[in-house]
Design an enzyme around this catalytic site. Sequence first.
Site, PDB file in Angstrom:
ATOM      1  N   ASP A  38       0.934  -1.009   0.583  1.00 50.04           N
ATOM      2  CA  ASP A  38      -0.117   0.216  -0.177  1.00 50.04           C
ATOM      3  C   ASP A  38       0.972   1.272   0.256  1.00 50.04           C
ATOM      4  OD1 ASP A  38      -2.700   1.492   0.413  1.00 50.04           O
ATOM      5  OD2 ASP A  38      -1.762   1.487   2.804  1.00 50.04           O
TER       6      ASP A  38
ATOM      7  N   ASP B 198      -2.023  -1.011   5.340  1.00 49.06           N
ATOM      8  CA  ASP B 198      -2.090  -0.724   7.051  1.00 49.06           C
ATOM      9  C   ASP B 198      -3.753  -0.293   7.179  1.00 49.06           C
ATOM     10  OD1 ASP B 198      -2.408   1.443   5.570  1.00 49.06           O
ATOM     11  OD2 ASP B 198      -2.587   3.022   7.020  1.00 49.06           O
TER      12      ASP B 198
ATOM     13  N   ASP C 143      -0.459   5.009   0.683  1.00 42.62           N
ATOM     14  CA  ASP C 143      -1.000   6.148   1.176  1.00 42.62           C
ATOM     15  C   ASP C 143      -0.785   5.830   3.169  1.00 42.62           C
ATOM     16  OD1 ASP C 143      -1.499   7.357  -0.316  1.00 42.62           O
ATOM     17  OD2 ASP C 143      -3.369   8.031   0.431  1.00 42.62           O
TER      18      ASP C 143
ATOM     19  N   SER D 120      -2.634   1.218  -4.485  1.00 46.81           N
ATOM     20  CA  SER D 120      -2.774   2.477  -3.889  1.00 46.81           C
ATOM     21  C   SER D 120      -4.110   2.312  -4.369  1.00 46.81           C
ATOM     22  CB  SER D 120      -2.194   3.458  -3.868  1.00 46.81           C
ATOM     23  OG  SER D 120      -2.682   5.001  -3.370  1.00 46.81           O
TER      24      SER D 120
END
Length: 401
Positions: free
Chosen positions: A184, A340, A186, A272
């Site tokens: 990922d 996350d 961000d 993303s």
Amino acid sequence: MDGTAQRTLLITLTGRDRPGVTSRLFSTLAEFPVEVADVEQVVIRGRLVLGVLVAYADGADIGRVWTAAQRVATDLDMEVELSTGRDRAVPRRRGRLHVTVLGAPLLPAAMAGIAGQIAANGANIDRIERLAGDPVTCIEMDVSGADAAALRGALAREAAERQVDVAVQPGGLHRRAKRLIVMDVDSTLIQGEVIELLAEEAGCLDEVAKVTEAAMRGELDFEGSLRERVALLAGLDASALEIVRKKIKLAAGARTMVRTLKRLDYKFAIVSGGFTQVTDALVRDLGIDYSAANMLEVEDGRLTGRVVGPVIDRAGKAAALRRFAREAGIPVNQTVAIGDGANDLDMLQAAGLGIAYNAKPVVREAADTAVNVPYLDTILFLLGISREDVEAADAADPSVA
């Protein structure tokens, strides 16, 4: 020695490490009719512990071997311990696992708790090695005799109580075969959320941040929340994209992690829920092999408040991982995914190893393992790559400043 009853002699040398200790012992043993059954060696702060198990036939004059080993120890100013037995070697037990412990700091109570849980699960610690000492201490243990799922659950609970991170992975070739990392962007590869940086430029940060947080916790449908947030950016001058690109900061250790894995011939991908207008620059800067992200629509030099094409959502990220693996010719079970937020859950579960990095609780609970220290390159330790390995490779590479 086939067909003959065998006995064993375990020789353990302990003392100051120096060149030639191992060679001297084996040169001495070469003078006798013995076979090497097992060897283990470790050096801690310049102190060597060398254990050699030799097998010999019943009736052999092992007293001479005993005397020779004692003479080696005396000559080297080391201590020696000798013990006999009948087992040729300690059998390797089922369930070979790697248990990796990360702490900053790593306290004795945490190690006691982890070791206690391993024992309580009927497992044995066969080897312990330090992979890093600064800024995070990382200890790796080879464990045998455990059920992986049961041990992972027990250690996850212990790790949470002790405020350390623990990963449990199958041992052997399974771990070394992983060759595609999918990450990922961000709040993982980079610090913060790109859409919030854009919202700051558009003057709607508070509204966007609230929606982002709820989406990452899994409380909102990602596609709907993304379209809602992007709509708030309508009318923003496209020059804001360049401003945001310059504001982007990589996560601590990100460049080291990517550089090291690329040296080892790993393929590296990013996927993303953010935007290609930012991720494309990361691809160029870091030499990333594959990428997938959403695209903001721009007309007449301004953002329209819409995205172009299908949204990269939770299912889209997992589909991208499978596509990257197919293009790289790598089985999905040999991939590592890192993320996350709730939007990463399908990707983490599809990969051979799913790592929750400073993640929301729902993600930590679902992933194979969690890392909660602010250094992305600690991921390397979960792959068995030590800090010393990284530093040695950097020292040998003139392109690293």
